[in-house]
Design a protein around this motif. Structure first.
Motif, PDB file in Angstrom:
ATOM      1  N   ILE A 322      40.314  15.770 -10.844  1.00  0.00           N
ATOM      2  CA  ILE A 322      41.663  15.222 -11.062  1.00  0.00           C
ATOM      3  C   ILE A 322      41.672  13.751 -10.607  1.00  0.00           C
ATOM      4  O   ILE A 322      42.237  12.874 -11.265  1.00  0.00           O
ATOM      5  N   GLU A 323      40.998  13.501  -9.497  1.00  0.00           N
ATOM      6  CA  GLU A 323      40.935  12.141  -8.956  1.00  0.00           C
ATOM      7  C   GLU A 323      40.176  11.209  -9.911  1.00  0.00           C
ATOM      8  O   GLU A 323      40.536  10.049 -10.098  1.00  0.00           O
ATOM      9  N   TYR A 324      39.141  11.747 -10.544  1.00  0.00           N
ATOM     10  CA  TYR A 324      38.310  10.987 -11.489  1.00  0.00           C
ATOM     11  C   TYR A 324      39.172  10.458 -12.637  1.00  0.00           C
ATOM     12  O   TYR A 324      39.130   9.272 -12.973  1.00  0.00           O
ATOM     13  N   LEU A 325      39.984  11.341 -13.212  1.00  0.00           N
ATOM     14  CA  LEU A 325      40.856  10.932 -14.316  1.00  0.00           C
ATOM     15  C   LEU A 325      41.919   9.941 -13.803  1.00  0.00           C
ATOM     16  O   LEU A 325      42.151   8.904 -14.427  1.00  0.00           O
ATOM     17  N   THR A 326      42.502  10.244 -12.670  1.00  0.00           N
ATOM     18  CA  THR A 326      43.533   9.361 -12.097  1.00  0.00           C
ATOM     19  C   THR A 326      42.965   7.957 -11.876  1.00  0.00           C
ATOM     20  O   THR A 326      43.589   6.958 -12.253  1.00  0.00           O
ATOM     21  N   ASN A 327      41.766   7.883 -11.300  1.00  0.00           N
ATOM     22  CA  ASN A 327      41.183   6.571 -11.003  1.00  0.00           C
ATOM     23  C   ASN A 327      40.886   5.770 -12.251  1.00  0.00           C
ATOM     24  O   ASN A 327      41.046   4.545 -12.276  1.00  0.00           O
ATOM     25  N   LYS A 328      40.443   6.451 -13.316  1.00  0.00           N
ATOM     26  CA  LYS A 328      40.193   5.744 -14.581  1.00  0.00           C
ATOM     27  C   LYS A 328      41.486   5.124 -15.103  1.00  0.00           C
ATOM     28  O   LYS A 328      41.485   4.008 -15.625  1.00  0.00           O
ATOM     29  N   LEU A 329      42.572   5.857 -14.961  1.00  0.00           N
ATOM     30  CA  LEU A 329      43.858   5.360 -15.458  1.00  0.00           C
ATOM     31  C   LEU A 329      44.364   4.210 -14.600  1.00  0.00           C
ATOM     32  O   LEU A 329      44.865   3.211 -15.117  1.00  0.00           O
ATOM     33  N   ILE A 330      44.194   4.346 -13.300  1.00  0.00           N
ATOM     34  CA  ILE A 330      44.627   3.262 -12.399  1.00  0.00           C
ATOM     35  C   ILE A 330      43.871   1.981 -12.741  1.00  0.00           C
ATOM     36  O   ILE A 330      44.454   0.906 -12.846  1.00  0.00           O
ATOM     37  N   ALA A 331      42.565   2.120 -12.974  1.00  0.00           N
ATOM     38  CA  ALA A 331      41.736   0.943 -13.284  1.00  0.00           C
ATOM     39  C   ALA A 331      42.212   0.252 -14.558  1.00  0.00           C
ATOM     40  O   ALA A 331      42.079  -0.958 -14.712  1.00  0.00           O
ATOM     41  N   PRO A 335      50.476   3.378 -15.206  1.00  0.00           N
ATOM     42  CA  PRO A 335      51.216   3.850 -14.020  1.00  0.00           C
ATOM     43  C   PRO A 335      51.100   5.363 -13.845  1.00  0.00           C
ATOM     44  O   PRO A 335      51.592   6.129 -14.667  1.00  0.00           O
ATOM     45  N   VAL A 336      50.436   5.773 -12.779  1.00  0.00           N
ATOM     46  CA  VAL A 336      50.273   7.202 -12.500  1.00  0.00           C
ATOM     47  C   VAL A 336      50.721   7.488 -11.070  1.00  0.00           C
ATOM     48  O   VAL A 336      50.723   6.603 -10.213  1.00  0.00           O
ATOM     49  N   HIS A 343      46.246  19.569  -9.160  1.00  0.00           N
ATOM     50  CA  HIS A 343      45.985  20.310 -10.396  1.00  0.00           C
ATOM     51  C   HIS A 343      46.319  19.517 -11.641  1.00  0.00           C
ATOM     52  O   HIS A 343      46.152  20.018 -12.744  1.00  0.00           O
ATOM     53  N   ALA A 344      46.814  18.305 -11.469  1.00  0.00           N
ATOM     54  CA  ALA A 344      47.301  17.585 -12.636  1.00  0.00           C
ATOM     55  C   ALA A 344      47.371  16.091 -12.362  1.00  0.00           C
ATOM     56  O   ALA A 344      47.459  15.667 -11.211  1.00  0.00           O
ATOM     57  N   VAL A 345      47.355  15.352 -13.469  1.00  0.00           N
ATOM     58  CA  VAL A 345      47.624  13.919 -13.392  1.00  0.00           C
ATOM     59  C   VAL A 345      49.052  13.737 -13.879  1.00  0.00           C
ATOM     60  O   VAL A 345      49.452  14.346 -14.874  1.00  0.00           O
ATOM     61  N   TYR A 346      49.815  12.932 -13.166  1.00  0.00           N
ATOM     62  CA  TYR A 346      51.219  12.718 -13.521  1.00  0.00           C
ATOM     63  C   TYR A 346      51.408  11.248 -13.899  1.00  0.00           C
ATOM     64  O   TYR A 346      51.213  10.364 -13.069  1.00  0.00           O
ATOM     65  N   LEU A 347      51.772  11.023 -15.166  1.00  0.00           N
ATOM     66  CA  LEU A 347      52.054   9.660 -15.595  1.00  0.00           C
ATOM     67  C   LEU A 347      53.507   9.342 -15.230  1.00  0.00           C
ATOM     68  O   LEU A 347      54.386  10.196 -15.372  1.00  0.00           O
ATOM     69  N   ASP A 348      53.732   8.125 -14.779  1.00  0.00           N
ATOM     70  CA  ASP A 348      55.094   7.708 -14.442  1.00  0.00           C
ATOM     71  C   ASP A 348      55.728   7.109 -15.700  1.00  0.00           C
ATOM     72  O   ASP A 348      55.502   5.951 -16.037  1.00  0.00           O
ATOM     73  N   ALA A 349      56.511   7.928 -16.385  1.00  0.00           N
ATOM     74  CA  ALA A 349      57.040   7.522 -17.692  1.00  0.00           C
ATOM     75  C   ALA A 349      58.061   6.392 -17.580  1.00  0.00           C
ATOM     76  O   ALA A 349      58.212   5.594 -18.498  1.00  0.00           O
ATOM     77  N   LYS A 350      58.751   6.300 -16.433  1.00  0.00           N
ATOM     78  CA  LYS A 350      59.739   5.219 -16.259  1.00  0.00           C
ATOM     79  C   LYS A 350      59.042   3.867 -16.280  1.00  0.00           C
ATOM     80  O   LYS A 350      59.533   2.909 -16.832  1.00  0.00           O
ATOM     81  N   GLU A 351      57.860   3.818 -15.647  1.00  0.00           N
ATOM     82  CA  GLU A 351      57.118   2.547 -15.627  1.00  0.00           C
ATOM     83  C   GLU A 351      56.301   2.350 -16.886  1.00  0.00           C
ATOM     84  O   GLU A 351      56.059   1.236 -17.318  1.00  0.00           O
ATOM     85  N   SER A 415      33.312  15.250 -20.301  1.00  0.00           N
ATOM     86  CA  SER A 415      33.526  14.461 -21.522  1.00  0.00           C
ATOM     87  C   SER A 415      34.911  14.729 -22.118  1.00  0.00           C
ATOM     88  O   SER A 415      35.517  13.837 -22.708  1.00  0.00           O
ATOM     89  N   HIS A 416      35.427  15.928 -21.953  1.00  0.00           N
ATOM     90  CA  HIS A 416      36.818  16.168 -22.371  1.00  0.00           C
ATOM     91  C   HIS A 416      37.757  15.245 -21.589  1.00  0.00           C
ATOM     92  O   HIS A 416      38.683  14.659 -22.147  1.00  0.00           O
ATOM     93  N   ILE A 417      37.489  15.151 -20.294  1.00  0.00           N
ATOM     94  CA  ILE A 417      38.358  14.334 -19.432  1.00  0.00           C
ATOM     95  C   ILE A 417      38.216  12.844 -19.790  1.00  0.00           C
ATOM     96  O   ILE A 417      39.197  12.108 -19.807  1.00  0.00           O
ATOM     97  N   ASP A 418      36.997  12.421 -20.119  1.00  0.00           N
ATOM     98  CA  ASP A 418      36.801  11.033 -20.556  1.00  0.00           C
ATOM     99  C   ASP A 418      37.620  10.747 -21.816  1.00  0.00           C
ATOM    100  O   ASP A 418      38.261   9.705 -21.939  1.00  0.00           O
ATOM    101  N   TYR A 419      37.580  11.705 -22.741  1.00  0.00           N
ATOM    102  CA  TYR A 419      38.343  11.550 -23.980  1.00  0.00           C
ATOM    103  C   TYR A 419      39.844  11.414 -23.668  1.00  0.00           C
ATOM    104  O   TYR A 419      40.529  10.554 -24.219  1.00  0.00           O
ATOM    105  N   VAL A 420      40.329  12.249 -22.758  1.00  0.00           N
ATOM    106  CA  VAL A 420      41.751  12.206 -22.378  1.00  0.00           C
ATOM    107  C   VAL A 420      42.110  10.813 -21.854  1.00  0.00           C
ATOM    108  O   VAL A 420      43.117  10.214 -22.247  1.00  0.00           O
ATOM    109  N   SER A 421      41.244  10.256 -21.014  1.00  0.00           N
ATOM    110  CA  SER A 421      41.561   8.932 -20.462  1.00  0.00           C
ATOM    111  C   SER A 421      41.564   7.882 -21.573  1.00  0.00           C
ATOM    112  O   SER A 421      42.412   6.984 -21.579  1.00  0.00           O
TER     113      SER A 421
END
Ligand code: F0G
Length: 457
Positions: A322-331, A335-336, A343-351, A415-421
C-alpha cells in the motif's frame, strides 16, 4: 534492503477482461456513474473493496473440504471459536454471516431512540445500523485525522478529550457503547495507537460504558503498532492483538477482511447476559448459535485465515504494497492521504479536483474518471456516502472527500499496482477535463450503493 516480495506463489489464477476506453465510457453512462452498478466482468482492476475479495490459501481450501455441516455443535464451529478466542481472549463467540449482521444484532439490542454511539469513525453500515435502531452515531476522530495530506503516525485515533466532554454533555446512561474502529476505514485506513485504545477504554470504564472494537482490520492495526509505537517493536502481532482486545468488553468483526474469508463475521464479548440476548436474536435472524448464518466450511476458512493473518512476512508485504503505491503517487504530486493506510490508498478528491464543489461530488467524479481511463474501480468515501440534507434540502457535506482504492489481499501483483499508479497519474494530468455530477435518483439511507448520477455539462 532487498525488495519485499509477495510471500506466496500462485497455484490457481482467474482471467481479467480488457475493455476499450470507448466501451468503458458507455458502460459508465449505463451504470449512472455509480461503480456499484458496473458488472465485475467489465472491471480490469477491482479496487472497490478489500472485503470478501481475498485469495484464500491452499490450507483454507483444504479447510473448506473439512467443513462439518452439522446443524448443532459442528467441529468446524469449535475450531472457529478457538481461533477467535486465541486472538481476542473473549469467552463468548457468536458467528454471523458478515460484519453488519453482528452490528444489526448488537445495535438492535442496545440502540433505540435517545441513545448515542460514539466512535473514532463509524463505517457506513455501522452508522446505518445505529441510525436504523433510532439511535445516533457520533464520530470523534482526532485532529490529525481531519487533514488528509498531513502525515501523522496514528491518524485513526479517537479524540479522548472530546469523548470525555461528549459523555458529560449527553450523559453516560444514554451512551450504550463506545466503538473503536481499527484500522479507521472511513478515516483513511489509518491506525489507532495502543495508547489511544487504552485511554478510551479507561474513560469508558470510569463511566460504566461498554467499550467495543470494530475489529475488521485488527492485524493490520497491530502491525502498525509494532512499527510505530514505542515499546512494541519486539512484540509479536498476536501479543499486540491480545493486548488490544484486553481493553475491550467486546468486538464486532467482519471476517471478510483480516480473516481472508470470502464471507463471515462474528460478535465476541465478556458479558454473559448480553451474549444470551444476542444469541436469541441470532437464532431468529442468522441461525443456530454454532453456525450463525454460515456453512461449516466457511467457519473453517475463517479459523485458518485468522491464523494466517498473524504471519509477519505477510503483514510486512501487505503494509509495504500500500505504501509503495502511495509513494509513487506522492512523487507525481497526486494528493493522497498520508501516510499510507493499511488496506487502501485514499485520493484526496477535494485537492485533486479543486474546481468541483462538494455538492457536485468530486470523489464520485474521480471514481468515474479512473474507470473510464483505466478500467479501475474504486469507491467514493465522501459526501455521496456520508452527506446529509438540511431542512432546506441543502447538502451537509462529509468531513472529507476521498476516493478509496482498496487492495484485495493476496490478489494483485506489483505490475498490477504499477499499472494502477500509471492510470491515476494520467487522470491527474488530465484532471481539468473531469466534470462534476448531480444526483438524479437516490434512497434515504446508504444512497451511494444505488444512486443514479449524471455529469453536469
Ligand atoms: N466495519 C468496518 C470498519 C468495515 O470496513 C466494514 C465493511 C464493516 C464493519 C461491515 O462488514 O461488510 O462484513 O458486513 N467494509 C467493507 C468495505 C464493505 O468495503 O470497507 P461486512
Amino acid at each position: 534492503m532487498k525488495t519485499i516480495i509477495e510471500p506466496f506463489r500462485i497455484k490457481s489464477v482467474e482471467p481479467i477482461y480488457f475493455t476499450t476506453k470507448e466501451e468503458r465510457k458507455a458502460i459508465l453512462e449505463k451504470a449512472f456513474y455509480n461503480p456499484f452498478r458496473i458488472h465485475a466482468k467489465d472491471v480490469l482492476i477491482d479496487l472497490l473493496t478489500d472485503s470478501g475479495t481475498s485469495a484464500m490459501s491452499s490450507n483454507q481450501w483444504a479447510g473448506i473440504m473439512q467443513g462439518d455441516e452439522s446443524y448443532a455443535g459442528s467441529s468446524s464451529f469449535f475450531r472457529f471459536e478457538e481461533s477467535v478466542k486465541k486472538i481476542t481472549g473473549m469467552p463468548l463467540v457468536i458467528p454471523t454471516h458478515q460484519g453488519r449482521a453482528a452490528e444489526k444484532i448488537i445495535f438492535t439490542i442496545l440502540g433505540g431512540k435517545g441513545k448515542y454511539f460514539i466512535s473514532n469513525t463509524l463505517f457506513d453500515t455501522t452508522r446505518a445500523n445505529i441510525e436504523f435502531s433510532g439511535a445516533e452515531g457520533i464520530d470523534l476522530v482526532c485532529e490529525e485525522g481531519k487533514h488528509p495530506t498531513i502525515p501523522a503516525l496514528f491518524k485513526g485515533n479517537m479524540d479522548v478529550e472530546a469523548l470525555k466532554k461528549t459523555i458529560l454533555k449527553l450523559g453516560a446512561t444514554n451512551i450504550p457503547m463506545v466503538i473503536m474502529t481499527i484500522t479507521n476505514n472511513s478515516g483513511g485506513g489509518q491506525p489507532v495507537s495502543m495508547r489511544n485504545i487504552k485511554e478510551a477504554s479507561q474513560v469508558c470504564k470510569e463511566n460504566k460504558i461498554p467499550f467495543f472494537i470494530d475489529a475488521c482490520r485488527f492485524a493490520e492495526n497491530s502491525y502498525f503498532i509494532k512499527l510505530r509505537e514505542n515499546g512494541y517493536a519486539n512484540k509479536s502481532v498476536l501479543e499486540i492483538a491480545n493486548e488490544t482486545f484486553s481493553y475491550a468488553d467486546g468486538c464486532t468483526m467482519s471476517a471478510k477482511k483480516d480473516a481472508f474469508a470470502n464471507i463471515g463475521g462474528f460478535l465476541a464479548m465478556r458479558d454473559l447476559d448480553l451474549a444470551i440476548r444476542c444469541r436469541n436474536l441470532l437464532i431468529i435472524t442468522e441461525g443456530f448459535t454454532t453456525y450463525g448464518g454460515l456453512a461449516g466450511r466457511d467457519l473453517e476458512a475463517i479459523a485458518v485465515g485468522l491464523q494466517e493473518i498473524l504471519d509477519e512476512h505477510y503483514l510486512q508485504y501487505r503494509i509495504r504494497s500500500i505504501e509503495y503505491l502511495t509513494n509513487k503517487l506522492i512523487a507525481a504530486g497526486v494528493p493522497v492521504m498520508q501516510p499510507a493506510g493499511g488496506h487502501a490508498v485514499y485520493l484526496d478528491a477535494k485537492e485533486f479536483l479543486p474546481d468541483i464543489p462538494v455538492d457536485q461530488y468530486p470523489g464520485q467524479a474521480l471514481v468515474g474518471a479512473l474507470y473510464e481511463h483505466g478500467g479501475i474501480r474504486g469507491v467514493e468515501i465522501g459526501s455521496l456516502m456520508f452527506g446529509k440534507y438540511d431542512t432546506d434540502g441543502k447538502l451537509i457535506p462529509a468531513q472529507l472527500e476521498l476516493v478509496r482504492l482498496a487492495i484485495p489481499r493476496r490478489v494483485y501483483t506489483q505490475s498490477h499496482i504499477d499499472y494502477v499508479s500509471e492510470v491515476i497519474i494520467e487522470v491527474f494530468n488530465k484532471r481539468n477535463e473531469i466534470k462534476g455530477l448531480t444526483i438524479i435518483e437516490e434512497t434515504p439511507m446508504l444512497r451511494h450503493f444505488t444512486a443514479k448520477l449524471k455529469p453536469i455539462i
